[in-house]
Design a protein around this motif. Structure first.
Motif, mmCIF file in Angstrom:
data_model
loop_
_atom_site.group_PDB
_atom_site.id
_atom_site.type_symbol
_atom_site.label_atom_id
_atom_site.label_comp_id
_atom_site.label_asym_id
_atom_site.label_seq_id
_atom_site.Cartn_x
_atom_site.Cartn_y
_atom_site.Cartn_z
ATOM 1 N N SER A 7 -2.771 2.665 -1.447
ATOM 2 C CA SER A 7 -1.629 3.482 -1.598
ATOM 3 C C SER A 7 -0.951 2.586 -2.663
ATOM 4 C CB SER A 7 -0.601 3.568 -0.476
ATOM 5 O OG SER A 7 0.546 4.705 -0.961
ATOM 6 N N ASP A 8 0.186 3.459 -3.306
ATOM 7 C CA ASP A 8 1.174 2.740 -4.565
ATOM 8 C C ASP A 8 0.420 1.866 -5.314
ATOM 9 O OD1 ASP A 8 3.851 3.421 -3.166
ATOM 10 O OD2 ASP A 8 2.604 3.528 -1.585
ATOM 11 N N ILE A 9 -0.290 2.407 -6.309
ATOM 12 C CA ILE A 9 -1.237 1.857 -7.295
ATOM 13 C C ILE A 9 -0.253 1.478 -8.448
ATOM 14 C CG2 ILE A 9 -3.050 1.959 -8.893
ATOM 15 C CD1 ILE A 9 -3.943 4.182 -6.384
ATOM 16 N N HIS A 10 0.687 2.392 -8.896
ATOM 17 C CA HIS A 10 1.685 2.270 -9.645
ATOM 18 C C HIS A 10 1.066 1.834 -11.059
ATOM 19 C CE1 HIS A 10 5.071 3.460 -7.388
ATOM 20 N NE2 HIS A 10 4.710 2.761 -6.298
ATOM 21 N N GLY A 11 0.183 2.498 -11.715
ATOM 22 C CA GLY A 11 -0.322 2.235 -12.990
ATOM 23 C C GLY A 11 -0.802 0.640 -13.289
ATOM 24 N N GLY A 35 -1.091 8.074 -2.470
ATOM 25 C CA GLY A 35 -0.363 8.564 -3.521
ATOM 26 C C GLY A 35 0.467 7.431 -4.524
ATOM 27 N N ASP A 36 1.233 7.860 -5.434
ATOM 28 C CA ASP A 36 2.206 6.972 -6.434
ATOM 29 C C ASP A 36 0.786 6.165 -7.338
ATOM 30 O OD1 ASP A 36 4.530 7.635 -5.875
ATOM 31 O OD2 ASP A 36 5.448 5.874 -4.936
ATOM 32 N N MET A 37 0.362 6.876 -7.979
ATOM 33 C CA MET A 37 -0.841 6.363 -8.824
ATOM 34 C C MET A 37 -0.133 5.795 -10.029
ATOM 35 S SD MET A 37 -3.475 9.320 -8.265
ATOM 36 C CE MET A 37 -2.072 10.147 -7.039
ATOM 37 N N ASN A 62 6.141 9.829 -4.660
ATOM 38 C CA ASN A 62 7.466 10.187 -5.128
ATOM 39 C C ASN A 62 7.523 10.115 -6.867
ATOM 40 O OD1 ASN A 62 7.561 7.366 -4.208
ATOM 41 N ND2 ASN A 62 9.661 7.417 -4.722
ATOM 42 N N HIS A 63 6.421 8.915 -7.198
ATOM 43 C CA HIS A 63 6.599 8.611 -8.392
ATOM 44 C C HIS A 63 5.664 9.571 -9.220
ATOM 45 C CE1 HIS A 63 8.821 4.725 -8.902
ATOM 46 N NE2 HIS A 63 8.749 4.677 -7.571
ATOM 47 N N ASP A 64 4.793 10.019 -8.476
ATOM 48 C CA ASP A 64 3.698 11.038 -8.993
ATOM 49 C C ASP A 64 4.778 12.416 -9.237
ATOM 50 O OD1 ASP A 64 1.848 9.396 -8.484
ATOM 51 O OD2 ASP A 64 1.505 9.990 -6.546
ATOM 52 N N VAL A 114 0.387 10.618 4.842
ATOM 53 C CA VAL A 114 1.514 11.284 3.836
ATOM 54 C C VAL A 114 2.068 10.058 3.169
ATOM 55 C CG1 VAL A 114 3.392 10.754 5.764
ATOM 56 C CG2 VAL A 114 3.922 12.349 3.844
ATOM 57 N N HIS A 115 2.800 10.252 1.928
ATOM 58 C CA HIS A 115 3.151 8.871 1.289
ATOM 59 C C HIS A 115 4.441 8.464 1.911
ATOM 60 C CE1 HIS A 115 3.913 6.472 -2.295
ATOM 61 N NE2 HIS A 115 5.164 6.752 -2.291
ATOM 62 N N ALA A 116 5.463 9.059 2.307
ATOM 63 C CA ALA A 116 6.783 8.728 2.810
ATOM 64 C C ALA A 116 6.871 8.831 4.268
ATOM 65 C CB ALA A 116 7.789 9.269 1.951
ATOM 66 N N GLY A 148 2.548 4.955 2.986
ATOM 67 C CA GLY A 148 3.032 3.766 1.969
ATOM 68 C C GLY A 148 4.409 3.875 1.600
ATOM 69 N N HIS A 149 4.617 3.885 0.329
ATOM 70 C CA HIS A 149 6.074 4.033 -0.088
ATOM 71 C C HIS A 149 7.070 3.091 -0.041
ATOM 72 C CE1 HIS A 149 9.307 6.713 -1.256
ATOM 73 N NE2 HIS A 149 9.784 6.641 -0.437
ATOM 74 N N SER A 150 7.025 2.028 1.005
ATOM 75 C CA SER A 150 7.712 0.997 1.057
ATOM 76 C C SER A 150 7.263 -0.305 0.515
ATOM 77 C CB SER A 150 8.337 0.479 2.528
ATOM 78 O OG SER A 150 7.407 0.206 3.167
ATOM 79 N N HIS A 151 5.933 0.022 0.188
ATOM 80 C CA HIS A 151 5.104 -1.468 -0.276
ATOM 81 C C HIS A 151 5.067 -2.509 0.864
ATOM 82 C CE1 HIS A 151 5.580 0.123 -4.626
ATOM 83 N NE2 HIS A 151 5.589 1.079 -3.950
ATOM 84 N N GLN A 152 5.508 -2.316 1.944
ATOM 85 C CA GLN A 152 5.282 -3.159 3.298
ATOM 86 C C GLN A 152 4.650 -2.874 4.198
ATOM 87 O OE1 GLN A 152 9.451 -3.509 3.843
ATOM 88 N NE2 GLN A 152 10.033 -4.791 2.052
HETATM 89 ZN ZN ZN Z 1 5.414 3.198 -4.576
#
Ligand code: ZN
Length: 242
Positions: A7-11, A35-37, A62-64, A114-116, A148-152
């Protein structure tokens, strides 16, 4: 069967490529993406393309959502906001169409993704305490929920006696009549003090989930962020994993 959940690849193309190389070399051919690609990193289009090509279950982050202009980004911090505005500019229509096609949740084979949070997928709540984990166990019926979401990254379990506990063993051993919320961490912007990319591997035969960390070319990702004119803090934070 083994499934890689990330998750949370963020570009962050360098991070995504390293993670996928690890998965491939481990002989794993099943993927799930939380999510959060896009958002923060310099290669949103490339990351969307790679995930789309995996042809695997993917949920909306959420960033997507915000990159599509579907979220009010006034609640984003100034750095995230400027990265989002940059991402909106650079994201092509084809990639936006892919992001637009994503659902908020995925359910199959006793797994929930789910993402969050299962409680309010569309409100992007963070699960950062045992109390909020306890609430969220009431909003999905499957044995394991990946987020994902919190990155922790973390493992939380609900015991048959309805106690909610943080688990520090890794790999986690899945027990019958126990349920789990598992944060798989972030590929592209870890925030737990470890700069390496994070992902989870579910082994349905061994009944384990492992949290794995993968090093990648951080300097290259940082250089691209700076050259793209994105906030420098987004480059600096990659080095220390915050
Ligand atoms: Zn994220």
């Amino acid at each position: 069967m083994r499934i890689a959940i990330f998750s949370d690849i963020h570009g962050n193309l360098e991070a995504l490529q390293s993670v996928l190389k690890y998965i491939e070399e481990a002989g794993i051919t099943n993927y799930i993406c939380g999510g959060d690609m896009v958002g923060y990193g310099a290669n949103p289009n490339e990351c969307v393309d790679i995930v789309a090509a995996l042809d695997c279950p993917v949920v909306m982050g959420n960033h997507d959502h915000a990159a599509l202009g579907l979220t009010d980004i006034t609640y984003f911090n100034p750095t995230a906001r400027s990265a989002l505005l940059w991402t909106r500019e650079i994201l092509t229509e084809e990639r936006s169409r892919f992001l637009k096609s994503l659902e908020l949740i995925y359910q199959a084979n006793n797994l929930f993704l789910v993402h969050a949070s299962p409680h309010h997928p569309e409100q992007w709540e963070y699960i950062l305490s045992l109390e909020s984990a306890e609430t969220n166990f009431g909003y999905f019926k499957e044995q394991i929920c990946f987020i994902g979401h919190s990155h922790q990254p973390f493992f939380v379990m609900l015991t048959p006696e309805r106690n909610v506990e943080l688990i520090t063993e890794n790999p986690l051993h899945i027990q019958e009549n126990f349920r789990y919320i598992i944060n798989v961490g972030s590929v592209g912007q870890p925030r737990d003090g470890n700069a390496n990319s994070s992902l989870a591997i579910l082994d349905t035969k061994e009944k384990t989930v492992s949290l794995i960390r993968i090093p990648y070319d951080i300097e290259k990702a940082q250089e691209k962020i700076i050259n793209a004119g994105l906030p420098h803090s987004l480059a600096h934070r990659l080095a220390n994993g915050w």
